[in-house]
Design a protein around this motif. Structure first.
Motif, PDB file in Angstrom:
ATOM      1  N   LEU A  45       0.833  -1.205   0.000  1.00 47.59           N
ATOM      2  CA  LEU A  45       0.000   0.000   0.000  1.00 47.59           C
ATOM      3  C   LEU A  45       0.873   1.263   0.000  1.00 47.59           C
ATOM      4  N   ARG A  46       1.955   1.248   0.753  1.00 44.90           N
ATOM      5  CA  ARG A  46       2.857   2.413   0.757  1.00 44.90           C
ATOM      6  C   ARG A  46       3.517   2.589  -0.611  1.00 44.90           C
ATOM      7  N   GLY A  47       3.882   1.491  -1.257  1.00 44.76           N
ATOM      8  CA  GLY A  47       4.463   1.579  -2.605  1.00 44.76           C
ATOM      9  C   GLY A  47       3.470   2.161  -3.590  1.00 44.76           C
ATOM     10  N   GLU A  48       2.236   1.715  -3.494  1.00 43.55           N
ATOM     11  CA  GLU A  48       1.191   2.251  -4.366  1.00 43.55           C
ATOM     12  C   GLU A  48       0.972   3.736  -4.079  1.00 43.55           C
ATOM     13  N   PHE A  49       0.983   4.088  -2.811  1.00 45.45           N
ATOM     14  CA  PHE A  49       0.826   5.485  -2.418  1.00 45.45           C
ATOM     15  C   PHE A  49       1.960   6.332  -2.997  1.00 45.45           C
ATOM     16  N   ASP A  50       3.179   5.809  -2.996  1.00 43.02           N
ATOM     17  CA  ASP A  50       4.321   6.534  -3.580  1.00 43.02           C
ATOM     18  C   ASP A  50       4.108   6.767  -5.078  1.00 43.02           C
ATOM     19  N   ARG A  51       3.509   5.782  -5.773  1.00 39.83           N
ATOM     20  CA  ARG A  51       3.230   5.969  -7.207  1.00 39.83           C
ATOM     21  C   ARG A  51       2.192   7.076  -7.401  1.00 39.83           C
ATOM     22  N   THR A  81      -4.391  14.953   1.474  1.00 39.78           N
ATOM     23  CA  THR A  81      -4.548  13.511   1.285  1.00 39.78           C
ATOM     24  C   THR A  81      -3.363  12.758   1.871  1.00 39.78           C
ATOM     25  N   THR A  82      -2.150  13.239   1.603  1.00 39.82           N
ATOM     26  CA  THR A  82      -0.963  12.541   2.122  1.00 39.82           C
ATOM     27  C   THR A  82      -0.911  12.601   3.641  1.00 39.82           C
TER      28      THR A  82
END
Length: 155
Positions: A45-51, A81-82
């Protein structure tokens, strides 16, 4: 810089036909064969958030060329959002930590309860044995008493 199917977003900025595949690749979620979402994994989820963050930053920079106010609004929206998502990540980590601590404590208490139950069961068995011995002694004394009473009545 985020990479799309064939390069960076900036390289695609001049060609709007390339934007949809880039966005699809960035926002695509992995699914299992049955088509349902996989279990929640914070690292994924964090990786997706970074994208999403990279895409948002690029879109904000592109929007600033055409409208400074729109770019500022997009920036504020993404910052909110972040912040919210980072707070949710922190809360989730704390809840996971609390859950693990609670499970550990529950297991410790269950083991202690099982030990106490075993000790009480041993004590109960000893009391039952003592009661049985006492009843046997009482029956023996009642027998002696009955014998003495018969002997006395015959005299």
């Amino acid at each position: 810089m985020s990479e799309g199917p064939k390069g960076s977003f900036r390289a695609f900025a001049h060609d709007m036909q390339s934007l949809p595949p880039f966005m699809e690749q960035v926002t695509k979620r992995k699914t299992v064969i049955e088509g349902s979402l996989p279990p929640l994994d914070l690292a994924v989820l964090r990786g997706e958030f970074d994208r999403y963050d990279a895409l948002s930053t690029e879109l904000q920079q592109q929007a600033s060329v055409h409208s400074g106010k729109l770019a500022k609004l997009m920036g504020k929206l993404w910052d909110g959002t972040t912040t919210t998502l980072k707070d949710l990540f922190s809360i989730n980590e704390k809840l996971a930590s609390d859950k693990n601590a609670s499970l550990t404590e529950m297991n410790r208490l269950q083991a202690a309860a099982a030990g106490a139950k075993d000790a009480y069961m041993v004590e109960l068995d000893q009391m039952k044995l003592q009661l049985t011995v006492t009843r046997a002694a009482l029956r023996e004394k009642e027998g002696v008493l009955a014998t003495e009473q018969r002997r006395n009545s015959q005299m």
